[in-house]
Each structure stands twice: as structure tokens, then as C-alpha cells.
Design a protein around this motif. Structure first.
Motif, PDB file in Angstrom:
ATOM      1  N   ALA A 189       0.825  -1.206   0.000  1.00  0.00           N
ATOM      2  CA  ALA A 189       0.000   0.000   0.000  1.00  0.00           C
ATOM      3  C   ALA A 189       0.863   1.261   0.000  1.00  0.00           C
ATOM      4  N   GLU A 190       2.100   1.113   0.477  1.00  0.00           N
ATOM      5  CA  GLU A 190       3.004   2.247   0.575  1.00  0.00           C
ATOM      6  C   GLU A 190       4.425   1.722   0.576  1.00  0.00           C
ATOM      7  N   ILE A 191       5.386   2.617   0.419  1.00  0.00           N
ATOM      8  CA  ILE A 191       6.789   2.207   0.509  1.00  0.00           C
ATOM      9  C   ILE A 191       7.035   1.658   1.913  1.00  0.00           C
ATOM     10  N   PRO A 192       7.593   0.451   2.040  1.00  0.00           N
ATOM     11  CA  PRO A 192       7.834  -0.107   3.376  1.00  0.00           C
ATOM     12  C   PRO A 192       8.622   0.855   4.258  1.00  0.00           C
ATOM     13  N   ARG A 193       8.246   0.911   5.512  1.00  0.00           N
ATOM     14  CA  ARG A 193       8.876   1.840   6.449  1.00  0.00           C
ATOM     15  C   ARG A 193      10.381   1.586   6.538  1.00  0.00           C
ATOM     16  N   GLY A 194      11.095   2.688   6.630  1.00  0.00           N
ATOM     17  CA  GLY A 194      12.545   2.597   6.696  1.00  0.00           C
ATOM     18  C   GLY A 194      13.209   2.737   5.337  1.00  0.00           C
ATOM     19  N   TRP A 195      12.411   2.649   4.274  1.00  0.00           N
ATOM     20  CA  TRP A 195      12.951   2.760   2.922  1.00  0.00           C
ATOM     21  C   TRP A 195      12.496   4.077   2.292  1.00  0.00           C
ATOM     22  N   GLU A 196      13.330   4.604   1.407  1.00  0.00           N
ATOM     23  CA  GLU A 196      12.997   5.839   0.720  1.00  0.00           C
ATOM     24  C   GLU A 196      13.339   5.728  -0.763  1.00  0.00           C
ATOM     25  N   TYR A 197      12.497   6.336  -1.572  1.00  0.00           N
ATOM     26  CA  TYR A 197      12.715   6.342  -3.016  1.00  0.00           C
ATOM     27  C   TYR A 197      13.953   7.174  -3.349  1.00  0.00           C
ATOM     28  N   VAL A 198      14.780   6.651  -4.262  1.00  0.00           N
ATOM     29  CA  VAL A 198      15.965   7.388  -4.698  1.00  0.00           C
ATOM     30  C   VAL A 198      15.782   7.892  -6.126  1.00  0.00           C
ATOM     31  N   ARG A 199      15.565   6.981  -7.062  1.00  0.00           N
ATOM     32  CA  ARG A 199      15.373   7.352  -8.464  1.00  0.00           C
ATOM     33  C   ARG A 199      15.015   6.097  -9.240  1.00  0.00           C
ATOM     34  N   SER A 200      14.730   6.268 -10.501  1.00  0.00           N
ATOM     35  CA  SER A 200      14.503   5.125 -11.375  1.00  0.00           C
ATOM     36  C   SER A 200      15.852   4.495 -11.723  1.00  0.00           C
ATOM     37  N   PRO A 201      15.928   3.169 -11.762  1.00  0.00           N
ATOM     38  CA  PRO A 201      17.188   2.507 -12.096  1.00  0.00           C
ATOM     39  C   PRO A 201      17.428   2.526 -13.599  1.00  0.00           C
ATOM     40  N   GLY A 213       9.120  -3.613  18.068  1.00  0.00           N
ATOM     41  CA  GLY A 213       9.892  -2.396  18.297  1.00  0.00           C
ATOM     42  C   GLY A 213       9.293  -1.204  17.579  1.00  0.00           C
ATOM     43  N   GLY A 214       9.701  -0.013  17.968  1.00  0.00           N
ATOM     44  CA  GLY A 214       9.227   1.199  17.318  1.00  0.00           C
ATOM     45  C   GLY A 214       7.761   1.470  17.580  1.00  0.00           C
ATOM     46  N   ASP A 215       7.093   2.047  16.558  1.00  0.00           N
ATOM     47  CA  ASP A 215       5.686   2.416  16.746  1.00  0.00           C
ATOM     48  C   ASP A 215       4.726   1.263  16.505  1.00  0.00           C
ATOM     49  N   CYS A 216       5.226   0.132  15.947  1.00  0.00           N
ATOM     50  CA  CYS A 216       4.416  -1.074  15.727  1.00  0.00           C
ATOM     51  C   CYS A 216       3.224  -0.831  14.812  1.00  0.00           C
ATOM     52  N   LEU A 217       3.310   0.167  13.943  1.00  0.00           N
ATOM     53  CA  LEU A 217       2.222   0.435  13.008  1.00  0.00           C
ATOM     54  C   LEU A 217       2.240  -0.569  11.865  1.00  0.00           C
ATOM     55  N   THR A 218       1.074  -0.976  11.436  1.00  0.00           N
ATOM     56  CA  THR A 218       0.986  -1.899  10.305  1.00  0.00           C
ATOM     57  C   THR A 218       1.333  -1.168   9.011  1.00  0.00           C
ATOM     58  N   ASN A 219       1.747  -1.952   8.004  1.00  0.00           N
ATOM     59  CA  ASN A 219       2.137  -1.358   6.724  1.00  0.00           C
ATOM     60  C   ASN A 219       1.109  -1.646   5.635  1.00  0.00           C
ATOM     61  N   ASP A 220      -0.155  -1.825   6.036  1.00  0.00           N
ATOM     62  CA  ASP A 220      -1.220  -2.112   5.071  1.00  0.00           C
ATOM     63  C   ASP A 220      -2.023  -0.878   4.688  1.00  0.00           C
ATOM     64  N   GLY A 221      -1.501   0.284   5.085  1.00  0.00           N
ATOM     65  CA  GLY A 221      -2.193   1.526   4.773  1.00  0.00           C
ATOM     66  C   GLY A 221      -3.118   2.010   5.864  1.00  0.00           C
TER      67      GLY A 221
END
Length: 589
Positions: free
Chosen positions: A37-49, A400-408
Motif C-alpha cells: 500500500a506504501e513504501i515499506p517503512r525505513g525505505w525511501e525512493y531514490v530514483r529510477s534505475p 519495536g518502534g511504533d508497531c504500526l501496520t504497513n497495510d495503509g
């Protein structure tokens, strides 16, 4: 196993020579396989390969008789079943995981339609269900209806080329379990190696000696050595006999190298009779063995598996697959699937260590379900062939951390660890202190949201849940596979690193310690003409009296106090810590 499609592809004309409209239509009907649903937490978009960036694409075909293999695993692991201990050979296991001919035919046609030939394909498993095909980003995007991007993990500086979603032709959903790299962002550099350095403590420990009392001296409360563990877990009087057959393996990653000179220093201080002996290193997928760069995790593992199991032979597997990634390179090869590479390598061998320990894990929710199931089934293959697979349960309590789900939805839920949550491994939590041992507050434990509660632990888990009542209702999946299964000491381990002694903690210490005890049990059985233990979970849940029940402590996380240890199984320390003599009596039957 060589598929018939090797000949088929070998005869295929190059892409573009002619086209089959029916075949093209067959493979253009794409249906989503997995998406985030979103970029997995901890990761950030850099550019197109770069479109020509090379991906080593792994395709896992559905295993035709995987249910039969899992059924065999449970029968072979059930001490009450007449098949108990009758493990499968490599050939027998390979036959059960081989793909159905219809799956082979479908994948043949698909790959041929995209222009791949015999020389493009590498088989990574004896059953033929795993293949690797190097392809460009642009080829992968066309085949999978995907859009690949370059992402960076902010904490570890890992770079990966991944997609937020991928699809397969509708027909192939019945034939392919997973394709990777696609939506699995985890790399071992971003995963949690379950150890941490507590302090540099060189000096007084080199003169450490165990007093002759039958209980650990008071110093074991603050400094753990092999001698402490042998007394705590009742292995002191056992001398291995089956050293020509029994082997203990350690799965290593992340360019973590087990150092031989440090092991000799460790032996000199704590196990003088072992001085001059060592271990074997086997490199997998371009893994290294740099003896000038000792690893904390690697040294912790090898020093305590050797310390507990000597003179049992030990093998350290150094697995590559996560090389430094230069985001400016035009055509680097993306090879961030070391779990798959190591598992397929080991399963391709005729003989496998009877006990294997691993100390890495990741939040289960960050692992796509198809990836988790495929990897978990590979652990089942190890078990059915007679290997006990142990994993540390993690160092973040219930999350650990905020324990938020990554399903949006950003819902706060307890976050189970994988592979500890796989029902075919034995997960090891942590304890601290002596007389009594108590649960350490970082001991990973909880309930899977991917895998259901296996039959072997239903009774023990239900008993815990009845006592828990409505506490934490809605924060965890009460019908999921529960872990850890067992526990062991996890703080204040004296480890030699680069010639100096450090105190190291984490469930990374618990897993190799327990592996040492299990390896001795395997030695006992093998020296008496019995089979190795293999997958031990059904056995130990049927015999909880083989463990020291840990009844105090908790594993806080996610803004809660976490679960509490108590009488019987609990999701902090499992069944408790091992008592070798009691377990020896149990496995002698």
C-alpha cells in the motif's frame, strides 16, 4: 532435476524472429500477485534505475507434493508415530518438491515467449522447483507488469532495486509460488542481527575459572562462559562420541566472518582442551572468509557452538548475496536473496548438518506472504531430512518502534518476527540471571499473522491464552503460530573479537547455546544407532518436562508491558531452558 524445457528453449528462435499471437495473448493477461500500500517503512525512493540494470530473478514453482512432504515431516517428528525418526533421503525429498509437469510446461512457454534460452537459466534446487534467470529491469517490468525503482534503507544505507507491486499471467498463479526480487525489500543489512555489544570487558575474564560446585558460581550472573552454560543446562558430564557423523552448522551472512585466531584465544581462556582445533568454513554465493575482519555475530556464534559441543565438528556457512550497492553503477547485479541462496545450496547437498543455528530476523509484516511461505517450506525440507533448525526469536519483545501496520491503515499491532514465526523452525527466546533464570526483557515472542497455530502446540498455547483472558485483545493473532519454543541465556556472553573480550547480548547468544545442547542430544542418539532428532517441536511440546520452566519476566514493546512469563509455555521464553539430562532420557526412547 533437468526439465524437458531445456531442450525446448534450446531450440527456440531468438526473440523477435517470429511471434505466436495465441501465446502472446496467453501471457499478457496479467493478474496482481503482491503489492504494498506504501513504501515499506525505513525505505525511501531514490530514483529510477537504469533499464539495463541486471536482476538475478528467482522463480519458485509450486511444489507438486509439498503437502505430502509436510505430512511426512509431522509423522517423522512425532515420537508416537511408527515413522518417527525415519527421515527422507535427498532423492525422496526432491521428488516431493519437484514441480508438476504442467507447471514446468507453463513456465517453459512463458520464458520462451520472452526470449530466454537454455544458457540463461540456472537450477538452484535438486527438485527443479527453483530457477534463477538474470534479466534486465526492462525485461522484468515487461514480464511482471511492474515498475522497478531504486530504494535506500536509511538506517543501514542498503540500496535495492524493487517494485511496489508485481503481477503474473493469470494461468501462472497456479504454477508459481513467488518471483523475487520483486516486493520483498528486506536485505540482511536492513534486518535485525539479534545481538548487541554490552561492553568491552577484557582483563579479569581471562583468568575466569569455574568453581567445583554443582551450581554456577555467582560470577555467572554477570559473565557468561561455556562453563556457566554447561552447568546451567546440565551438559558438563557428557562427552560426544559420534564426532565422525554428527555436525553442527552456523548460517552466517552480512560479510560476518568467524575468526580462527579469536577462537584459539577463547579456547585458551575457557576450553583449554580444545586449543589447536578449529572449524570448517563453506562459502556460498561468493561469501567471504576475511580473517582480518572478525564479526561480532560470527564470533559469538562459533565460540559458543564450539564451546558447547566440542569436539563435535562445526561448519560456518559464509553466505554472500548482499554486496555493497553503488547506486551510480550502470549494470550492477542485484543479489539480495541470501536466505534463498543458502537454503537452496544446503538442500542440494547429499549430507546436511544435523543441527543448524541462525541469528537473523525481520518483522513478519515486511516479508511478502508468498516469500515467507516459500522460505518456510524450505525449512520443512531441512526438517524432513533430519536437521533441527533453530532461530533466535528477536530482541524487540512483542515489537519495536511504533508497531504500526504497513497495510495503509497504520494500526498498532504486536509485530511478530520471521523466520521465528515459521512453524517448521525452533525459535529461541532469551533469559538472564541464575538461581533463578528469568525472562530477559527484550526476548522476542508473539503470534504469527501468516501461519496458523500448528497442532503440536495447540494445547500449550490454549492454556496460556485461557490464563491471558482479554489482555491485549486485538493486538495479536491468537490463532497464529506462537513463539518462541524454548529459551536460553542471552546477556553478558564473553566473546573474543579482534583479540579483545567483549560482553555481548541478544537472542543471538541464546540460539547457538541451544543449538549446542541439541547437537549433544543428536550425538547421543547417533552414537546409539538412532537417527538424528530432526524437527524437534512435536517432541518437545509433548515433553515439556525436559525444560526448566521460566515463570517471571516479560517482553515489553509497542507501548505495552508485553506478555509475561509464567507456569507452562509462554510467548516470552517458550517451554523454558533446556535440561540436557532430562532431555537425554526423553530422546533415548
Amino acid at each position: 532435476m533437468l526439465w524437458s524445457f531445456l531442450l525446448f528453449l534450446g531450440a527456440a528462435p531468438p526473440l523477435g524472429v517470429f511471434a505466436n499471437p495465441l501465446a502472446t495473448k496467453r501471457w499478457s493477461d496479467l493478474v496482481e500477485k503482491h503489492s504494498w500500500a506504501e513504501i515499506p517503512r525505513g525505505w525511501e525512493y531514490v530514483r529510477s534505475p537504469d533499464p539495463e540494470h541486471i536482476l538475478e530473478m528467482r522463480i519458485g514453482l509450486k511444489q507438486n507434493k509439498i503437502n505430502e512432504l509436510i505430512s511426512s515431516l509431522y509423522q517423522i517428528s512425532d515420537p508416537k508415530h511408527d515413522r518417527y525418526g525415519k527421515h527422507l533421503s535427498k532423492q525422496e525429498a526432491d521428488a516431493l518438491v519437484a514441480p508438476h509437469p504442467d507447471s514446468a510446461e507453463a513456465v517453459e512457454s512463458w520464458l520462451s515467449d520472452h526470449g530466454f534460452k537454455t544458457d540463461d537459466i540456472t537450477f538452484r534446487s535438486g527438485g527443479g522447483e527453483w530457477i534463477v534467470i538474470p534479466m534486465t529491469v526492462s525485461q522484468a517490468e515487461a514480464m511482471l507488469g511492474a515498475k522497478y525503482e531504486l530504494y535506500r534503507h536509511s538506517l543501514s544505507s542498503s540500496y535495492v532495486v524493487r517494485t511496489l507491486s508485481y503481477s503474473l499471467p493469470r494461468e501462472l498463479h497456479n504454477h508459481i509460488n513467488m518471483v523475487s526480487p520483486t516486493t520483498y525489500f528486506g536485505t540482511l543489512r536492513s534486518m535485525k542481527a539479534t545481538h548487541f555489544i554490552q561492553s568491552n570487558s577484557f582483563g579479569e575474564e581471562k583468568g575466569f575459572t569455574l568453581s567445583p560446585e554443582a551450581v554456577p558460581p555467582s560470577s555467572c550472573a554477570t559473565q557468561i562462559t561455556p562453563a556457566c552454560l554447561k552447568v546451567l543446562y546440565n551438559t558438563s558430564g557428557y562427552v560426544p562420541q559420534a564426532t565422525d557423523v554428527n555436525v553442527l552448522g552456523i548460517a552466517g551472512y552480512l560479510d560476518e566472518f568467524a575468526n580462527r585466531a579469536d577462537l584459539q584465544t577463547f579456547f585458551t581462556a575457557f576450553l583449554p582442551e580444545a586449543v589447536g582445533t578449529s572449524f570448517d568454513t563453506i562459502t556460498v554465493n561468493n561469501g567471504g572468509d576475511n580473517q582480518s575482519d572478525p564479526g561480532v555475530e560470527a564470533n559469538l556464534d562459533i565460540q559458543y557452538t564450539e564451546g558447547m559441543s566440542f569436539p563435535t565438528p562445526n561448519i560456518y556457512y559464509s553466505t554472500g548475496g548482499s554486496p555493497p550497492f553503488n547506486p551510480d553503477s550502470e549494470t550492477p547485479t542485484d543479489t539480495n536473496e541470501p536466505y534463498l541462496d543458502w537454503l537452496n545450496f544446503v538442500l542440494s547437498q547429499d549430507t546436511i548438518p544435523q543441527t543448524i543455528t541462525t541469528s537473523y530476523g525481520d518483522d513478519e509484516q515486511t516479508v511478502p506472504n508468498d516469500f515467507a511461505v516459500s522460505v518456510c517450506n524450505l525449512f520443512a525440507e531441512l526438517g524432513v531430512r533430519g536437521t533441527t533448525v533453530l532461530f533466535s526469536s528477536g530482541d524487540l519483545g512483542v515489537g519495536g518502534g511504533d508497531c504500526l501496520t504497513n497495510d495503509g491503515t497504520d494500526t498498532v499491532l504486536f509485530q511478530p518476527d520471521f523466520p521465528a514465526s515459521c512453524p517448521f523452525v525452533t525459535a529461541v527466546g532469551g533469559t538472564v540471571g541464575i538461581n533463578p533464570e528469568v525472562a530477559v526483557d527484550f526476548s522476542g515472542g508473539g503470534f504469527s499473522r501468516y501461519f496458523p497455530t500448528p497442532d503440536y502446540q495447540v494445547e500449550a498455547v490454549n492454556s496460556f491464552l485461557e490464563g491471558l483472558g482479554d489482555t491485549f485483545s486485538g493486538l495479536f493473532n491468537s490463532s497464529g503460530r506462537a513463539y518462541p519454543d524454548v529459551a536460553a541465556q542471552s546477556e553478558n556472553f564473553i566473546v573474543i573479537i579482534g583479540g579483545e573480550a567483549f560482553l555481548v547480548g541478544g537472542t543471538s547468544a541464546s540460539s547457538p547455546t541451544t543449538a549446542g545442547v541439541i547437537s549433544l542430544l543428536n550425538d547421543f542418539r547417533l552414537s546409539n544407532g538412532q537417527s538424528s532428532l530432526g524437527f524437534i517441536n512435536p517432541l518437545i511440546y509433548a515433553n515439556p518436562g525436559g525444560f526448566n520452566d521460566i515463570v517471571s519476566g516479560s517482553n515489553p514493546g509497542c507501548g505495552t508491558q508485553g506478555f509475561s512469563a509464567g507456569i507452562g509455555w509462554d510467548p516470552v521464553t517458550g517451554l523454558g531452558t533446556p535440561d540436557f539430562l532430562k532431555l537425554q532420557a526423553i530422546v533415548s526412547a
